[in-house]
Design an enzyme around this catalytic site. Structure first.
Site: not given
Ligand SMILES: O=P(O)(O)OC[C@@H](O)[C@@H](O)c1c[nH]c2ccccc12
Length: 268
Positions: A55, A57, A117, A166, A187, A217-218
């Protein structure tokens, strides 16, 4: 109660209204007709081994500023060269400091699938995503009604894109499956509270029928987390912060991809 997600979506709707004044749906439809065909991202994510969606970001509501990223295209090229399967580009402006210009720059620079995204709440945004070259779009179940989810999922497919649907709890997972999702992102961060729970994927994955592509995710900090999710059956991981903040982005991408390649799922 107003959640963080509600507040973000309210801002997204305001910005969207401004863009819709400048570029009509008919304009977008013309641009989509002229755009290069989308890449079948679902097939690539489904392929053997753990795929990495890397990503772009700059900032987030939970962490604030993460990285400046003056040149999103070169970051995306570094991700692709090191083995990422797809690039995720945050296009939300207010909290994530992203834009459609970032999406354009990344689309120009790489030949692998690109995920737009954002917080998609209208069909207009899907046309916009495709007009700007996206192959994948995000549909956040928590911010859509069942009707919207089904309609937007269908439209994404009609436009040749893959929809990453998601979820972050049991009810949303069921709604995603019922809507016909083919790719489900779990997520670990609850977008209503911004809390991260690393066990979310293992809790929800049993509710996802085989054949649906799963994306963890995340909160993924590196190869160990990737290995864990691969062992739990994830087809892909989506990583942002750890990559944009890491000292050696390419090495981190390579180590995540290698970790996933070496791990067989426990219940394949
Ligand atoms: O930075 P991280 O913790 O690796 O997460 C990435 C991604 O999962 C996260 O940006 C995200 C997952 N779903 C979203 C929905 C909207 C905005 C952002 C996200």
């Amino acid at each position: 109660m107003t959640t963080v997600l509600d507040a973000i979506v309210a801002g997204v709707r305001e910005d969207l209204a401004v863009r819709a004044e400048q570029v009509s749906l008919a304009d977008l439809e013309r641009r989509v007709a002229d755009a290069a065909a989308p890449i079948d991202a679902e097939a690539l994510l489904r392929a053997d081994g753990l795929s990495l969606i890397a990503e772009v970001k700059r900032a987030s509501p939970s962490k604030g500023a993460l990285a400046e990223i003056p040149d999103p295209a070169s970051l995306a090229v570094a991700y692709a060269d090191a083995g990422a399967t797809a690039i995720s580009v945050l296009t939300e402006g207010r909290r994530f400091n992203g834009s459609l210009d970032d999406l354009d720059a990344v689309r120009e620079a790489v030949t692998i699938p690109v995920l737009r995204k954002d917080f998609m709440v209208t069909d207009y945004q899907l046309w916009e995503a495709r007009a700007h070259g996206a192959d994948i779009i995000l549909l956040i179940v928590a911010s859509l009604t069942d009707d919207e989810l089904v309609r937007m999922h269908t439209l994404a497919h009609d436009l040749g894109m893959t929809a990453l649907v998601e979820v972050h709890d049991e009810g949303e997972t069921q709604r995603a499956v019922d809507a016909g999702a083919r790719v489900i992102g779990v997520n670990a961060r609850n977008l209503k509270t911004l809390e991260v729970h690393a066990d979310t994927f293992s809790r929800l994955v049993p509710l996802i029928p085989p054949g649906i592509v799963t994306v963890a995710e995340s909160g993924i900090s590196g190869a160990d987390d990737a290995r864990m999710y691969a062992a739990q059956g994830a087809d892909a991981v989506l990583v942002g912060e750890a990559l944009v903040r890491g000292a050696d982005t390419s090495a981190m991408v390579r180590s995540i991809v290698a970790a996933g390649a070496r791990t067989e799922p426990e219940h394949a």
